[in-house]
Design an enzyme around this catalytic site. Sequence first.
Site, PDB file in Angstrom:
ATOM      1  N   CYS A 185      -5.512  -3.012   2.579  1.00 50.95           N
ATOM      2  CA  CYS A 185      -5.284  -2.858   4.019  1.00 50.95           C
ATOM      3  C   CYS A 185      -6.544  -2.983   4.866  1.00 50.95           C
ATOM      4  CB  CYS A 185      -4.555  -1.550   4.301  1.00 50.95           C
ATOM      5  SG  CYS A 185      -3.683  -1.640   5.881  1.00 50.95           S
ATOM      6  N   GLU A 205       0.856  -1.186   0.000  1.00 46.22           N
ATOM      7  CA  GLU A 205       0.000   0.000   0.000  1.00 46.22           C
ATOM      8  C   GLU A 205       0.893   1.238   0.000  1.00 46.22           C
ATOM      9  OE1 GLU A 205      -2.371   0.661   3.596  1.00 46.22           O
ATOM     10  OE2 GLU A 205      -3.903   1.712   2.433  1.00 46.22           O
ATOM     11  N   LYS A 257      -9.811   1.479  -2.629  1.00 49.39           N
ATOM     12  CA  LYS A 257     -10.018   1.035  -1.239  1.00 49.39           C
ATOM     13  C   LYS A 257     -11.457   1.304  -0.809  1.00 49.39           C
ATOM     14  CE  LYS A 257      -7.546   1.394   3.206  1.00 49.39           C
ATOM     15  NZ  LYS A 257      -6.330   1.946   3.804  1.00 49.39           N
TER      16      LYS A 257
HETATM   17  N1  LIG Z   1      -3.622   1.526   6.041  1.00 46.74           N
HETATM   18  C1  LIG Z   1      -4.603   1.004   6.734  1.00 46.74           C
HETATM   19  O1  LIG Z   1      -5.698   0.806   6.259  1.00 46.74           O
HETATM   20  C2  LIG Z   1      -4.261   0.649   8.141  1.00 46.74           C
HETATM   21  C3  LIG Z   1      -5.208  -0.358   8.725  1.00 46.74           C
HETATM   22  C4  LIG Z   1      -4.879  -0.743  10.095  1.00 46.74           C
HETATM   23  O2  LIG Z   1      -3.816  -0.472  10.638  1.00 46.74           O
HETATM   24  C5  LIG Z   1      -5.898  -1.484  10.851  1.00 46.74           C
HETATM   25  O3  LIG Z   1      -5.646  -1.721  12.031  1.00 46.74           O
HETATM   26  O4  LIG Z   1      -6.947  -1.830  10.291  1.00 46.74           O
END
Ligand SMILES: NC(=O)CCC(=O)C(=O)O
Length: 322
Positions: A194, A80, A153
């Site tokens: 993510c 990412e 996303k």
């Molecule tokens: N970049 C993100 O989306 C971080 C996501 C994250 O740390 C989580 O705990 O969920």
Amino acid sequence: MNFHIDNSDIPAGIKRPNKCTYKGNNIPSSDPLPSLQIPKFKIALCQLTVTSDKAMNLANARSMMEVAAEKGARLVVLPEMWVCPYANDYFAKCSEDLVVENSSPAFRLLSEVSSRLRITIVGGSLPEWSNGRLYNTCCVFGPDGELKAKHRKLHLFDYYAPGDVPFRESDFFSTGDKPTIVDTDVGRIGIGICHDIRFPELAMLYRARGADLIIFPGAFNMSTGELLWELEIKARAVDNQFFVAACSPSRDSTGSYTIWGHSMVVGPNGDIKTSSGHEEMIAIAEIDYSENQLQREIFPLQQLRKENIYQLLEPCAPKHFV
Ligand SMILES: NC(=O)CCC(=O)C(=O)O
């Protein structure tokens, strides 16, 4: 999002179409086909160090992808936000318009490298500028250098833990509005970015649509990273009995948001196939989709599901619990 979960397991021995060109993020129609005829192949997760110098990040990604291909990887994954630090100050200024010709150096790089090295690339994510909005977007390229899919996303990371640095992606980004699953030379791949990993329904949808593998470019922070990164990757793999790969930037990447790292590939029974530490490195694993099938035979979870008892999105009146 309302969707129907198709319980049918993938029938054995059906051959996938050789090619699937980009259809604007559409999920392939519900024609789950297995990848049993795709031989074993190597996946490489490039856990690169992201700096504030975009040109340097592009050059570094190029050389890591070249090394990955030299080591035999047919599927190469970036993390990412690999073109710029995962930090508010950089998103707009490093953003790229993926449609206007020649305005995206990252797009050109991924297309050129995938076609020259004849590999499939899941190109991490970058800040995409489109019609006056920013998105956190992942592009998938085939070995012909063509864009096969684009995932924006879906679940933006808004985080406010007491005592920790807050982070609000939604101050900068708009959300995507479609799941993304794509047929590639190395199987049917579902994409999430993510925080998308925390929403099991997305992975279940990909399973229902016949995905062999889900890939999450990600950048978990230090606290949730330690607690949940491995757990979430394993949970998505084990619940759905397919491979899951998650690729992060390295911890020493620039910015006040400190990244957990630990890029990882997990198999359908929950075993870790490869895992990096937190430093810059390429993690390589072999993927053999017959393991998905085997796991589904050992534990026929899909056949045991009780859709009549628990249905997604069914409103739960309190009387259901008495
Ligand atoms: N970049 C993100 O989306 C971080 C996501 C994250 O740390 C989580 O705990 O969920």
